[in-house]
Design a protein around this motif. Structure first.
Motif, short mmCIF file in Angstrom:
data_model
loop_
_atom_site.label_atom_id
_atom_site.label_comp_id
_atom_site.label_asym_id
_atom_site.label_seq_id
_atom_site.Cartn_x
_atom_site.Cartn_y
_atom_site.Cartn_z
N ILE A 222 60.28 54.24 22.29
CA ILE A 222 59.14 53.74 22.33
C ILE A 222 58.47 54.29 23.67
CG2 ILE A 222 57.46 51.60 23.07
CD1 ILE A 222 59.61 50.12 21.42
N LEU A 223 59.25 54.37 24.66
CA LEU A 223 58.79 54.98 26.25
C LEU A 223 58.43 56.37 25.98
CD1 LEU A 223 58.07 54.58 28.95
CD2 LEU A 223 60.56 54.70 29.49
N TRP A 224 59.59 57.27 25.10
CA TRP A 224 59.22 58.56 24.80
C TRP A 224 58.08 58.96 23.96
CZ3 TRP A 224 60.20 61.31 20.03
CH2 TRP A 224 60.40 62.67 20.11
N LEU A 225 57.58 58.15 23.18
CA LEU A 225 56.43 58.42 22.39
C LEU A 225 55.22 58.03 23.41
CD1 LEU A 225 56.81 56.66 18.99
CD2 LEU A 225 56.77 59.04 19.65
N LYS A 226 55.48 57.00 24.42
CA LYS A 226 54.22 56.46 25.23
C LYS A 226 54.01 57.74 26.35
CE LYS A 226 52.81 53.10 28.81
NZ LYS A 226 53.30 51.94 29.43
N LEU A 227 55.05 58.53 26.89
CA LEU A 227 54.80 59.51 27.69
C LEU A 227 54.37 60.65 27.08
CD1 LEU A 227 58.48 59.19 29.66
CD2 LEU A 227 56.08 58.60 30.40
N GLU A 228 54.62 61.02 25.76
CA GLU A 228 53.80 62.12 24.98
C GLU A 228 52.37 62.01 24.83
OE1 GLU A 228 54.96 64.16 20.86
OE2 GLU A 228 54.91 61.99 20.65
N ARG A 229 52.09 60.61 24.45
CA ARG A 229 50.86 60.38 24.65
C ARG A 229 49.91 60.54 25.92
NH1 ARG A 229 52.16 55.99 21.23
NH2 ARG A 229 52.22 54.57 23.08
N LEU A 230 50.73 60.31 27.07
CA LEU A 230 50.06 60.51 28.18
C LEU A 230 50.24 62.02 28.81
CD1 LEU A 230 51.33 57.20 29.94
CD2 LEU A 230 49.00 57.71 29.04
N GLY A 231 51.05 62.69 27.97
CA GLY A 231 51.03 64.05 28.49
C GLY A 231 52.15 64.16 29.61
#
Length: 228
Positions: free
Chosen positions: A157-166
Motif C-alpha cells: 500500500i505504501l509502495w503504491l502511495k509513493l509511486e503516486r507521489l513520485g
C-alpha cells in the motif's frame, strides 16, 4: 458543520481481524491458565506443549510430501493452525499486537476477505519455505509469518502511495528492513531461532498477494493477461 456525536474518533477494527485475534487470545488464555494450575483438569500444565505437537507445523511434512506425493488431513491442517498457537505468553502478545496494528491499517483499504486471504496465504507461504529451506526439528508455531504477511500488504500500500507521489518507492521497505535488522541483532546478542526464514517468506507472500487481492486487483490482472 457540526460533526455527529455518535461517530467514533477511532476507526473500529475489521471484524476479520477481531476474529483472528480472539482465537489467539482464547488459546493463550487456556494455555496460560493451565500452566499455572488454575484449571482443574489433569495435565493442563502441558496443554501448550501438546497443542504445539498436535497443531504446530513440522518441516518434515514438506519432505514427506515431496517423497510420497500425498498428504493426510492431519498434516495438511497444520499449515493453517500453527499461527494460533504460541510458544509463550510474550510471543502471543507480540503476535496479537502485530496482527491488530497491521490488520487495522490493511483492513481499512482492502476487503475483509482480502485480509483473511493474506493472513492465511502468508501462513501457508511461511510454512512451505520453512519446510523447504530448513531441516529444523522444532515445529513452527505463532502468528508471525501471517503478521509479516500483513506487513507485506502494508508495504505494498505504501509502495503504491509513493509511486503516486513520485517518490522513491524503496522507502516503503523501511519497516521490513528495520524488523529484519532487529531480528539479526537479537539473534547475535541472545541467540535466535531460524524462524525468521518463515517470517521473510510470509512477508513476500503478503506483498505478492496484495497485487491480486487489492481493490480491482483481479480485473487489473485479467486486463494484463489479455494485453499479453
Amino acid at each position: 458543520m457540526n460533526r455527529p456525536s455518535n461517530i467514533s474518533p477511532v476507526n473500529p477494527l475489521p471484524p476479520v481481524v477481531i476474529a483472528l485475534v480472539l482465537i489467539m487470545i482464547l488459546n493463550e488464555a487456556i494455555f496460560s491458565l493451565g500452566s499455572t494450575g488454575m484449571l482443574p483438569f489433569a495435565g493442563a500444565e502441558g496443554w501448550r506443549i501438546q497443542a504445539i505437537q498436535d497443531y504446530g507445523f513440522y518441516g518434515q511434512i514438506i519432505d514427506d510430501f515431496l517423497a510420497r506425493g500425498t498428504m493426510d488431513l492431519d498434516r495438511l491442517i497444520r499449515f493453517f493452525t500453527y499461527p494460533f498457537i504460541h510458544y509463550s505468553f510474550t510471543s502471543a502478545i507480540f503476535g496479537c499486537v502485530f496482527v491488530v496494528a497491521l490488520g487495522k491499517y490493511v483492513g481499512e483499504i482492502f476487503h475483509p476477505v482480502s485480509v483473511l486471504i493474506i493472513f492465511i496465504g502468508s501462513a501457508l507461504g511461511g510454512a512451505i519455505v520453512y519446510g523447504l529451506v530448513l531441516n529444523a526439528p522444532r515445529p513452527l508455531a505463532g502468528a508471525f509469518p501471517s503478521a509479516y504477511g500483513l506487513i507485506g500488504a502494508f508495504t505494498y500500500i505504501l509502495w503504491l502511495k509513493l509511486e503516486r507521489l513520485g517518490q522513491n518507492q524503496l522507502a516503503a521497505f523501511r519497516l521490513i528492513g528495520f524488523l529484519m535488522f532487529a531480528q539479526l541483532l537479537f539473534g547475535l546478542l541472545y541467540g535466535g531461532h531460524v524462524r525468521w526464514v518463515s517470517d521473510v517468506a510470509g512477508f513476500a507472500t503478503g506483498f505478492l498477494l496484495s497485487f491480486i487481492v487489492k481493490p480491482g486487483g483481479l480485473a487489473e490482472l485479467r486486463a494484463r493477461i489479455r494485453r499479453n
